[in-house]
Design a protein around this motif. Structure first.
Motif, PDB file in Angstrom:
ATOM      1  N   HIS A  78       0.809  -1.214   0.000  1.00 24.65           N
ATOM      2  CA  HIS A  78       0.000   0.000   0.000  1.00 24.65           C
ATOM      3  C   HIS A  78       0.844   1.267   0.000  1.00 24.65           C
ATOM      4  O   HIS A  78       0.310   2.363  -0.233  1.00 24.65           O
ATOM      5  N   GLU A  79       2.135   1.146   0.246  1.00 36.08           N
ATOM      6  CA  GLU A  79       2.976   2.335   0.244  1.00 36.08           C
ATOM      7  C   GLU A  79       3.341   2.766  -1.175  1.00 36.08           C
ATOM      8  O   GLU A  79       3.400   3.967  -1.476  1.00 36.08           O
ATOM      9  N   ASN A  80       3.583   1.804  -2.053  1.00 40.15           N
ATOM     10  CA  ASN A  80       3.956   2.128  -3.425  1.00 40.15           C
ATOM     11  C   ASN A  80       2.780   2.078  -4.392  1.00 40.15           C
ATOM     12  O   ASN A  80       2.759   2.829  -5.380  1.00 40.15           O
ATOM     13  N   PHE A  81       1.811   1.205  -4.109  1.00 38.13           N
ATOM     14  CA  PHE A  81       0.675   1.030  -5.013  1.00 38.13           C
ATOM     15  C   PHE A  81      -0.602   1.355  -4.254  1.00 38.13           C
ATOM     16  O   PHE A  81      -1.074   0.561  -3.438  1.00 38.13           O
ATOM     17  N   VAL A  82      -1.146   2.532  -4.531  1.00 36.60           N
ATOM     18  CA  VAL A  82      -2.203   3.088  -3.702  1.00 36.60           C
ATOM     19  C   VAL A  82      -3.582   2.672  -4.205  1.00 36.60           C
ATOM     20  O   VAL A  82      -3.771   2.326  -5.376  1.00 36.60           O
ATOM     21  N   SER A  83      -4.544   2.740  -3.296  1.00 41.37           N
ATOM     22  CA  SER A  83      -5.940   2.464  -3.619  1.00 41.37           C
ATOM     23  C   SER A  83      -6.753   3.739  -3.767  1.00 41.37           C
ATOM     24  O   SER A  83      -7.834   3.713  -4.356  1.00 41.37           O
ATOM     25  N   SER A  84      -6.259   4.843  -3.221  1.00 40.27           N
ATOM     26  CA  SER A  84      -7.015   6.093  -3.211  1.00 40.27           C
ATOM     27  C   SER A  84      -7.250   6.657  -4.606  1.00 40.27           C
ATOM     28  O   SER A  84      -8.131   7.504  -4.792  1.00 40.27           O
ATOM     29  N   ARG A  85      -6.504   6.188  -5.586  1.00 43.25           N
ATOM     30  CA  ARG A  85      -6.694   6.663  -6.952  1.00 43.25           C
ATOM     31  C   ARG A  85      -7.565   5.708  -7.756  1.00 43.25           C
ATOM     32  O   ARG A  85      -7.633   5.774  -8.976  1.00 43.25           O
ATOM     33  N   GLY A  86      -8.273   4.824  -7.029  1.00 41.91           N
ATOM     34  CA  GLY A  86      -9.236   3.930  -7.660  1.00 41.91           C
ATOM     35  C   GLY A  86      -8.700   2.526  -7.812  1.00 41.91           C
ATOM     36  O   GLY A  86      -7.524   2.328  -8.127  1.00 41.91           O
ATOM     37  N   VAL A  87      -9.589   1.531  -7.582  1.00 48.11           N
ATOM     38  CA  VAL A  87      -9.193   0.135  -7.731  1.00 48.11           C
ATOM     39  C   VAL A  87      -9.565  -0.406  -9.108  1.00 48.11           C
ATOM     40  O   VAL A  87      -9.451  -1.598  -9.362  1.00 48.11           O
ATOM     41  N   GLY A  88     -10.004   0.492  -9.977  1.00 49.94           N
ATOM     42  CA  GLY A  88     -10.296   0.133 -11.358  1.00 49.94           C
ATOM     43  C   GLY A  88      -9.350   0.847 -12.296  1.00 49.94           C
ATOM     44  O   GLY A  88      -8.235   1.224 -11.920  1.00 49.94           O
ATOM     45  N   LEU A  89      -9.789   1.084 -13.525  1.00 47.34           N
ATOM     46  CA  LEU A  89      -8.933   1.710 -14.527  1.00 47.34           C
ATOM     47  C   LEU A  89      -8.906   3.227 -14.402  1.00 47.34           C
ATOM     48  O   LEU A  89      -7.941   3.858 -14.818  1.00 47.34           O
ATOM     49  N   ASN A  90      -9.962   3.826 -13.868  1.00 49.07           N
ATOM     50  CA  ASN A  90      -9.981   5.272 -13.706  1.00 49.07           C
ATOM     51  C   ASN A  90      -9.010   5.712 -12.602  1.00 49.07           C
ATOM     52  O   ASN A  90      -8.946   5.091 -11.551  1.00 49.07           O
ATOM     53  N   ASP A  91      -8.283   6.787 -12.869  1.00 46.35           N
ATOM     54  CA  ASP A  91      -7.393   7.386 -11.876  1.00 46.35           C
ATOM     55  C   ASP A  91      -8.142   8.564 -11.259  1.00 46.35           C
ATOM     56  O   ASP A  91      -8.358   9.591 -11.917  1.00 46.35           O
ATOM     57  N   PHE A  92      -8.544   8.420 -10.002  1.00 46.19           N
ATOM     58  CA  PHE A  92      -9.354   9.454  -9.351  1.00 46.19           C
ATOM     59  C   PHE A  92      -8.599  10.765  -9.190  1.00 46.19           C
ATOM     60  O   PHE A  92      -9.212  11.803  -8.926  1.00 46.19           O
ATOM     61  N   LYS A  93      -7.281  10.743  -9.330  1.00 48.73           N
ATOM     62  CA  LYS A  93      -6.505  11.974  -9.265  1.00 48.73           C
ATOM     63  C   LYS A  93      -6.674  12.795 -10.538  1.00 48.73           C
ATOM     64  O   LYS A  93      -6.498  14.019 -10.536  1.00 48.73           O
ATOM     65  N   LEU A  94      -7.047  12.113 -11.624  1.00 49.13           N
ATOM     66  CA  LEU A  94      -7.150  12.767 -12.918  1.00 49.13           C
ATOM     67  C   LEU A  94      -8.583  12.905 -13.410  1.00 49.13           C
ATOM     68  O   LEU A  94      -8.857  13.751 -14.273  1.00 49.13           O
ATOM     69  N   GLU A  95      -9.481  12.118 -12.881  1.00 46.45           N
ATOM     70  CA  GLU A  95     -10.860  12.102 -13.384  1.00 46.45           C
ATOM     71  C   GLU A  95     -11.805  11.765 -12.241  1.00 46.45           C
ATOM     72  O   GLU A  95     -11.569  10.819 -11.486  1.00 46.45           O
ATOM     73  N   ASP A  96     -12.884  12.507 -12.119  1.00 46.86           N
ATOM     74  CA  ASP A  96     -13.837  12.260 -11.044  1.00 46.86           C
ATOM     75  C   ASP A  96     -14.543  10.924 -11.241  1.00 46.86           C
ATOM     76  O   ASP A  96     -14.961  10.599 -12.360  1.00 46.86           O
ATOM     77  N   PRO A  97     -14.698  10.145 -10.166  1.00 47.02           N
ATOM     78  CA  PRO A  97     -15.412   8.864 -10.264  1.00 47.02           C
ATOM     79  C   PRO A  97     -16.917   9.081 -10.372  1.00 47.02           C
ATOM     80  O   PRO A  97     -17.419  10.182 -10.117  1.00 47.02           O
ATOM     81  N   TRP A  98     -17.641   8.016 -10.699  1.00 47.91           N
ATOM     82  CA  TRP A  98     -19.093   8.122 -10.878  1.00 47.91           C
ATOM     83  C   TRP A  98     -19.828   8.265  -9.550  1.00 47.91           C
ATOM     84  O   TRP A  98     -20.983   8.678  -9.504  1.00 47.91           O
ATOM     85  N   ARG A  99     -19.141   7.925  -8.466  1.00 49.01           N
ATOM     86  CA  ARG A  99     -19.706   8.062  -7.124  1.00 49.01           C
ATOM     87  C   ARG A  99     -18.583   8.503  -6.204  1.00 49.01           C
ATOM     88  O   ARG A  99     -17.404   8.382  -6.552  1.00 49.01           O
ATOM     89  N   PRO A 100     -18.907   9.011  -5.021  1.00 49.63           N
ATOM     90  CA  PRO A 100     -17.826   9.342  -4.086  1.00 49.63           C
ATOM     91  C   PRO A 100     -16.981   8.110  -3.794  1.00 49.63           C
ATOM     92  O   PRO A 100     -17.518   7.020  -3.596  1.00 49.63           O
ATOM     93  N   PRO A 101     -15.661   8.234  -3.770  1.00 40.70           N
ATOM     94  CA  PRO A 101     -14.815   7.067  -3.503  1.00 40.70           C
ATOM     95  C   PRO A 101     -15.133   6.432  -2.154  1.00 40.70           C
ATOM     96  O   PRO A 101     -15.482   7.114  -1.199  1.00 40.70           O
ATOM     97  N   SER A 102     -15.032   5.112  -2.102  1.00 43.83           N
ATOM     98  CA  SER A 102     -15.238   4.391  -0.850  1.00 43.83           C
ATOM     99  C   SER A 102     -14.181   4.825   0.159  1.00 43.83           C
ATOM    100  O   SER A 102     -12.992   4.882  -0.162  1.00 43.83           O
ATOM    101  N   ILE A 103     -14.628   5.130   1.386  1.00 41.77           N
ATOM    102  CA  ILE A 103     -13.675   5.591   2.402  1.00 41.77           C
ATOM    103  C   ILE A 103     -13.031   4.427   3.145  1.00 41.77           C
ATOM    104  O   ILE A 103     -12.342   4.639   4.148  1.00 41.77           O
ATOM    105  N   ILE A 104     -13.234   3.213   2.651  1.00 39.36           N
ATOM    106  CA  ILE A 104     -12.481   2.076   3.189  1.00 39.36           C
ATOM    107  C   ILE A 104     -11.728   1.340   2.086  1.00 39.36           C
ATOM    108  O   ILE A 104     -10.572   0.970   2.256  1.00 39.36           O
TER     109      ILE A 104
END
Length: 407
Positions: free
Chosen positions: A69-95
């Motif tokens: 989790h230090e090098n490969f983060v989940s906060s930018r999405g666990v799918g193909l979309n990068d939440f840092k670059l594009e807004d997700p379809w729903r608020p990101p899961s806080i877990i």
């Protein structure tokens, strides 16, 4: 910058295998074993140009990347979309889609609500419901196991455990399909699932509101964390909604896949009936053998490496958990389903700090169902060909006609 499926395109390091494949092709999703084997054969790391992603499928490297989790983060999405670059379809899961230290705060709340002690308190509800359901199905004889059992059981018991006053079994199942299809590309599967969002999402939000929950369920336990200041009221609502994928969709998939495994391997059903202590190992073997969550992604949070190959910040990496769980280097004979295998270390529930928080309740539910079947059913026989339902992240059955032969 032109994005590919919501993330920046990357150039793979020299020496990385390049494979022109579509991991989200419906035929692969229905029958992925050849794809899993071919991915492992590419090497430790593979570049898939169609989506400009890196992929890992060998057991050791997949587990390492997925839990780093230090090098490969989940906060930018666990799918193909990068939440840092594009807004997700729903608020990101806080877990699921959050990093440390925020993850520790929300994980602690969910872990307390879904602890073994709390889940044990639902054992009587789970077992009584399973017994009644199996009795009813034995009267029918031949059933459609997905809708009649795999979906029917979790959508009956889990809303009661959460304390939901409003229950719509179809919305609960379809919400999970929507969430998991959304982690894939913008293909037909994702678009069809999202077509129902306008109806399902408002219902889910309303059904998980504090005033629509009883005071004695899991939902109330989460909202209590808003009262003591651990969470905000809005965060508590988001975590309650997270229950629905943790406790419904993955459990539906696990039960259906277990019935398929046991109907296809009658000798293993006999072994389970002869020694019910194998119920827990049998479920773990179902998870390894079928990988209900077949693929999840990570994003390189900084310049790093995989298997000695440099990986640039922002690279999307798909971790093919299904391929890792079928790696002969780890399991020896992975294509054989054995209830006595005890597959410690499988990655069907993830690994590291992001291991599935709902796994205790999923195990509790499946143990109740298998326990009822063992006591009441002599044989589980296929009644027609099973049909798998393609999904961008979940390997689940669409139809499973079986005949239950009573003791």
């Amino acid at each position: 910058m032109t994005l590919i499926e919501g993330h920046k395109p990357i150039t793979p390091a020299g020496g990385v295998a390049v494979w022109d494949v579509d991991p989200y092709d419906t035929e692969i999703l229905r029958d992925p074993l050849e794809y899993y084997a071919n991915l492992r054969a590419q090497g430790e790391l593979t570049y898939i140009p169609r989506y400009s992603v890196l992929a890992v499928g060998r057991y050791e490297i997949t587990r390492k990347v997925f839990s780093d989790h230090e090098n490969f983060v989940s906060s930018r999405g666990v799918g193909l979309n990068d939440f840092k670059l594009e807004d997700p379809w729903r608020p990101p899961s806080i877990i699921l889609e959050v990093d440390q230290p925020d993850h520790t705060r929300t994980r602690k709340v969910m872990s307390r609500a879904l602890s073994p002690k709390v889940v044990k308190g639902f054992a009587e509800l789970f077992q009584d419901t399973a017994d009644r359901l199996v009795d009813d199905l034995l009267e029918k004889g031949t059933i459609e196991a997905v809708t009649d059992l795999a979906e029917a059981f979790p959508t009956t018991v889990f809303p009661k455990a959460v304390g939901m006053k409003d229950v719509n079994a179809r919305h609960l199942v379809d919400y999970g399909a929507m969430v998991f299809n959304a982690v894939g590309p913008d293909n037909a599967l994702r678009r069809e699932a999202m077509r129902h969002a306008g109806e399902i999402v408002p219902w889910i939000n309303a059904a998980c509101a504090r005033d629509r929950l009883s005071a004695d369920g899991l939902g109330a336990m989460v909202y209590a964390s808003a009262d003591d200041g651990t969470l905000t009221e809005a965060e508590a609502g988001m975590l309650v909604r997270s229950f629905l994928s943790a406790g419904v969709d993955t459990t539906v998939t696990g039960i259906g896949n277990a019935l398929w495994c046991l109907s296809q391997n009658p000798d293993q059903w006999d072994a389970l009936k002869a020694d019910p202590k194998f119920i827990r190992p049998a479920f773990e073997e179902v998870l390894r053998y079928t990988s209900p969550v077949h693929t999840f992604g990570r994003t390189a949070g900084r310049d790093t490496e995989i298997a000695g190959f440099p990986v640039e910040e922002g690279s999307k990496v798909i971790c093919v958990l299904g391929a890792a769980n079928m790696d002969p280097e780890k399991w020896g004979d992975p294509e054989v389903f054995r209830v006595d295998r005890k597959p410690v270390g499988h990655v069907a529930f993830g690994a590291g700090i992001h291991g599935c928080v709902g796994q205790n309740i999923a195990r509790g539910e499946l143990e109740a169902v298998l326990g009822a079947l063992i006591r009441k059913v002599d044989r589980i026989e296929p009644a027609a060909e099973a049909v798998w339902r393609p999904n961008n992240a979940i390997r689940a059955l669409d139809r499973l006609p079986i005949t239950l032969i009573p003791n």
